[in-house]
Write a protein that holds these residues in place. Structure first.
Motif, PDB file in Angstrom:
ATOM      1  N   LEU A 319      26.374  -6.053 -10.111  1.00 27.05           N
ATOM      2  CA  LEU A 319      27.359  -5.659  -9.097  1.00 27.05           C
ATOM      3  C   LEU A 319      28.472  -4.817  -9.739  1.00 27.05           C
ATOM      4  CD1 LEU A 319      27.584  -9.022  -7.153  1.00 27.05           C
ATOM      5  CD2 LEU A 319      26.552  -6.902  -6.330  1.00 27.05           C
ATOM      6  N   ASP A 320      28.869  -5.229 -10.929  1.00 27.44           N
ATOM      7  CA  ASP A 320      29.943  -4.519 -11.595  1.00 27.44           C
ATOM      8  C   ASP A 320      29.525  -3.094 -11.977  1.00 27.44           C
ATOM      9  OD1 ASP A 320      32.669  -4.735 -12.605  1.00 27.44           O
ATOM     10  OD2 ASP A 320      31.731  -4.365 -14.553  1.00 27.44           O
ATOM     11  N   GLU A 321      28.319  -2.972 -12.512  1.00 20.40           N
ATOM     12  CA  GLU A 321      27.819  -1.643 -12.901  1.00 20.40           C
ATOM     13  C   GLU A 321      27.756  -0.693 -11.715  1.00 20.40           C
ATOM     14  OE1 GLU A 321      23.873  -2.126 -14.591  1.00 20.40           O
ATOM     15  OE2 GLU A 321      24.799  -3.510 -16.058  1.00 20.40           O
ATOM     16  N   ASN A 322      27.461  -1.267 -10.535  1.00 18.08           N
ATOM     17  CA  ASN A 322      27.232  -0.413  -9.366  1.00 18.08           C
ATOM     18  C   ASN A 322      28.377  -0.448  -8.365  1.00 18.08           C
ATOM     19  OD1 ASN A 322      24.240   0.466  -9.616  1.00 18.08           O
ATOM     20  ND2 ASN A 322      24.279  -1.688 -10.169  1.00 18.08           N
ATOM     21  N   LYS A 323      29.535  -0.943  -8.785  1.00 14.24           N
ATOM     22  CA  LYS A 323      30.574  -1.194  -7.784  1.00 14.24           C
ATOM     23  C   LYS A 323      31.026   0.083  -7.078  1.00 14.24           C
ATOM     24  CE  LYS A 323      34.398  -1.587 -11.053  1.00 14.24           C
ATOM     25  NZ  LYS A 323      34.317  -2.364 -12.282  1.00 14.24           N
ATOM     26  N   GLY A 324      30.847   1.226  -7.748  1.00 17.63           N
ATOM     27  CA  GLY A 324      31.192   2.503  -7.116  1.00 17.63           C
ATOM     28  C   GLY A 324      30.363   2.792  -5.877  1.00 17.63           C
ATOM     29  N   ARG A 325      29.226   2.127  -5.766  1.00 19.19           N
ATOM     30  CA  ARG A 325      28.311   2.456  -4.672  1.00 19.19           C
ATOM     31  C   ARG A 325      28.613   1.710  -3.375  1.00 19.19           C
ATOM     32  NH1 ARG A 325      22.577   1.472  -6.755  1.00 19.19           N
ATOM     33  NH2 ARG A 325      22.047   2.220  -4.679  1.00 19.19           N
ATOM     34  N   PHE A 326      29.402   0.616  -3.462  1.00 15.21           N
ATOM     35  CA  PHE A 326      29.664  -0.093  -2.194  1.00 15.21           C
ATOM     36  C   PHE A 326      31.134  -0.417  -1.980  1.00 15.21           C
ATOM     37  CE2 PHE A 326      28.286  -3.080  -5.416  1.00 15.21           C
ATOM     38  CZ  PHE A 326      29.251  -4.067  -5.384  1.00 15.21           C
ATOM     39  N   ASP A 327      31.970  -0.069  -2.965  1.00 17.43           N
ATOM     40  CA  ASP A 327      33.382   0.042  -2.644  1.00 17.43           C
ATOM     41  C   ASP A 327      34.011  -1.258  -2.102  1.00 17.43           C
ATOM     42  OD1 ASP A 327      35.562   1.673  -2.538  1.00 17.43           O
ATOM     43  OD2 ASP A 327      35.088   2.536  -0.571  1.00 17.43           O
ATOM     44  N   ALA A 328      33.947  -2.332  -2.875  1.00 15.21           N
ATOM     45  CA  ALA A 328      34.515  -3.596  -2.398  1.00 15.21           C
ATOM     46  C   ALA A 328      35.950  -3.754  -2.887  1.00 15.21           C
ATOM     47  CB  ALA A 328      33.672  -4.764  -2.915  1.00 15.21           C
ATOM     48  N   GLN A 329      36.745  -4.546  -2.148  1.00 17.44           N
ATOM     49  CA  GLN A 329      38.108  -4.818  -2.612  1.00 17.44           C
ATOM     50  C   GLN A 329      38.084  -5.767  -3.806  1.00 17.44           C
ATOM     51  OE1 GLN A 329      39.859  -6.172   1.038  1.00 17.44           O
ATOM     52  NE2 GLN A 329      39.887  -4.097   1.885  1.00 17.44           N
ATOM     53  N   LYS A 330      37.255  -6.805  -3.717  1.00 15.51           N
ATOM     54  CA  LYS A 330      37.078  -7.666  -4.893  1.00 15.51           C
ATOM     55  C   LYS A 330      35.777  -8.465  -4.799  1.00 15.51           C
ATOM     56  CE  LYS A 330      39.925 -11.374  -3.142  1.00 15.51           C
ATOM     57  NZ  LYS A 330      41.169 -11.680  -2.662  1.00 15.51           N
ATOM     58  N   ILE A 331      35.351  -8.935  -5.966  1.00  9.96           N
ATOM     59  CA  ILE A 331      34.150  -9.764  -6.023  1.00  9.96           C
ATOM     60  C   ILE A 331      34.543 -11.110  -6.623  1.00  9.96           C
ATOM     61  CG2 ILE A 331      31.850 -10.018  -7.040  1.00  9.96           C
ATOM     62  CD1 ILE A 331      31.693  -6.940  -7.102  1.00  9.96           C
ATOM     63  N   GLU A 332      34.287 -12.179  -5.847  1.00 14.49           N
ATOM     64  CA  GLU A 332      34.631 -13.517  -6.327  1.00 14.49           C
ATOM     65  C   GLU A 332      33.354 -14.293  -6.611  1.00 14.49           C
ATOM     66  OE1 GLU A 332      36.759 -15.005  -2.991  1.00 14.49           O
ATOM     67  OE2 GLU A 332      38.608 -13.926  -3.500  1.00 14.49           O
ATOM     68  N   HIS A 333      33.475 -15.298  -7.484  1.00 16.32           N
ATOM     69  CA  HIS A 333      32.305 -16.153  -7.685  1.00 16.32           C
ATOM     70  C   HIS A 333      32.741 -17.584  -7.968  1.00 16.32           C
ATOM     71  CE1 HIS A 333      33.293 -14.899 -11.799  1.00 16.32           C
ATOM     72  NE2 HIS A 333      32.901 -16.118 -12.108  1.00 16.32           N
ATOM     73  N   ASP A 334      31.814 -18.508  -7.746  1.00 20.85           N
ATOM     74  CA  ASP A 334      32.093 -19.924  -7.897  1.00 20.85           C
ATOM     75  C   ASP A 334      30.794 -20.609  -8.308  1.00 20.85           C
ATOM     76  OD1 ASP A 334      32.777 -22.542  -7.665  1.00 20.85           O
ATOM     77  OD2 ASP A 334      33.389 -22.454  -5.551  1.00 20.85           O
ATOM     78  N   ALA A 335      30.791 -21.176  -9.503  1.00 21.70           N
ATOM     79  CA  ALA A 335      29.566 -21.821  -9.999  1.00 21.70           C
ATOM     80  C   ALA A 335      29.556 -23.321  -9.702  1.00 21.70           C
ATOM     81  CB  ALA A 335      29.402 -21.574 -11.499  1.00 21.70           C
TER      82      ALA A 335
END
Ligand code: ASP
Ligand code: MG
Length: 400
Positions: A319-335
């Protein structure tokens, strides 16, 4: 009759257990049957090999990992053959290369393409018990591959299909398939039978008794499976196309702690966004499960989904490598999340099953974070800490 018998790691953990397996397969052999045995590595061997590799190089090439892990099963098959020889029973051990079990090239997650049956058939014709390494294959370069953790079940089913076996028995350290993990839910019950579809859902959802791809293959080739104990003589659980008894409303409750949640916050609310995100995850071989998309507001929306926890880092990297392609405000995660599922063919025709599950969770104060369903299952995402109590409450709702 040709019988395939597979024994898991705990069933061959030491000398005594190996001789126990030798006795079980000898009994079958003495009935005049052809016996093919598939073994896992002894006890915790595979874990130990992984730990050794990590100590040397935490980013070891996957090819070399498979080269290493494939040794575990060679130890157990050779030792069982030696045990049988000591008892005067003709037998031979074979690895994936010697049989020629062809797989795809994806190291650590290879899939069977074709199995040559000639060598095994020749050995059986000479009245030998044939003992085959589980979990491994060879790819088009003749390199060793492995099938993913727990993959020996899949070897057994693939062999049963390739050899047109009359029976395929999976011996383990529990007596069969239970309505829930007996270690967490003491009053869980052993099932007499379960359908491929139910078993597939349960196996995929964290019931560790069978490798999910083994169930997929069994369904595809109509291989009827019996799951039973190598330690206690008791009737096991039959896995088959259609249950003979009336299908149960719910046949099992499963928990999968290997889950993580990713939320992509504030992507554009326009066509193609979901396609881009999930397509790149699919290309990176990430298994996405529950997907939730919020209602759009101010031209943006949020998309969240679950991935196996051990694929979280890979997923975030993609997701980080391609973040330019979908333009999100932020990406969160929870394991710190887990999936809890109920599975049952009877759900298709009985409404209210999901509601019953939610009621049980409400009664013990467990919050539901995401919900996913299929025709025969309901899966919810909860905090990992709530797992055991949630599982007991849901199990009690349907089974007592
Ligand atoms: N030995 C392998 C593992 O531990 C394969 C198996 O046991 O099925 O994953
Ligand atoms: Mg297993």
């Amino acid at each position: 009759m040709l019988v395939v018998k597979k024994f898991g790691g705990s069933s061959v953990a030491d000398k005594e257990r190996i001789f126990n397996v030798a006795n079980i397969v000898t009994e079958e052999y003495r009935k005049g049957n052809d016996v093919v045995v598939v073994l896992s590595a002894m006890g915790k061997t595979t874990n130990n090999l992984i730990a050794m590799a990590e100590d040397i190089n935490p980013k070891a090439p996957k090819r070399e990992m498979d080269m290493l892990l494939a040794t575990g099963e060679q130890v157990s098959v050779a030792l069982l053959a030696m045990a049988l020889h000591s008892m005067g029973i003709p037998s031979i051990s074979l690895n994936a290369f010697q049989v020629a079990m062809h797989t795809t090239s994806t190291y650590s997650n290879a899939k069977f393409k074709r199995i040559d049956s000639e060598r095994i058939m020749n050995e059986l014709d000479q009245r030998k018990i044939v003992i085959v390494t589980g979990f491994q294959g060879i790819n088009k370069n003749d390199d060793l591959t492995t099938l993913g953790r727990g993959g020996s079940d899949t070897t057994a089913v693939a062999l049963a299909a390739a050899l047109h076996a009359d029976e395929c028995e999976i011996y383990t350290d529990v007596e069969g398939v239970y309505t829930a993990d007996p270690r967490v839910v003491p009053d869980s019950r052993k099932l007499k039978e379960i359908t491929y579809d139910e078993m597939l859902e349960l196996a995929t959802l964290g019931a560790k008794v069978l490798h999910n791809r083994s169930v997929e293959l069994a369904k595809k080739f109509g291989v009827q499976l019996v799951v039973r104990s190598s330690l206690v003589e008791a009737e096991g659980t039959v896995v088959l196309e259609e249950a003979k008894m009336e299908s149960m409303l719910v046949s099992g409750v499963a928990v999968d702690k290997n889950a993580a949640r990713i939320a992509i916050v504030g992507v554009k609310d326009e066509p193609g966004v979901a396609f881009k995100i999930f397509n790149m995850l699919a290309k990176a071989n990430i298994n996405v499960d529950i997907i939730l998309q919020g209602i759009g507001r101010d031209g943006t929306k949020d998309i969240s989904f679950t991935v196996p926890e051990d694929q979280l880092d890979d997923a975030l990297a993609v997701l980080d490598e391609n973040k330019g392609r979908f333009d999100a405000q932020k990406i969160e995660h929870d394991a710190g999340v887990a999936k809890l599922s109920i599975v049952g063919a009877g759900m298709q025709t009985h409404p209210g099953v999901a509601a019953g599950m939610f009621e049980a969770l409400y009664n013990v104060g467990v919050n539901i974070r995401m919900i996913g369903t299929s025709e025969i299952r309901v899966t919810i995402l909860i905090n990992e800490d709530d797992c055991d109590k949630a599982m007991r409450a849901v199990h009690a709702k349907f089974f007592s």
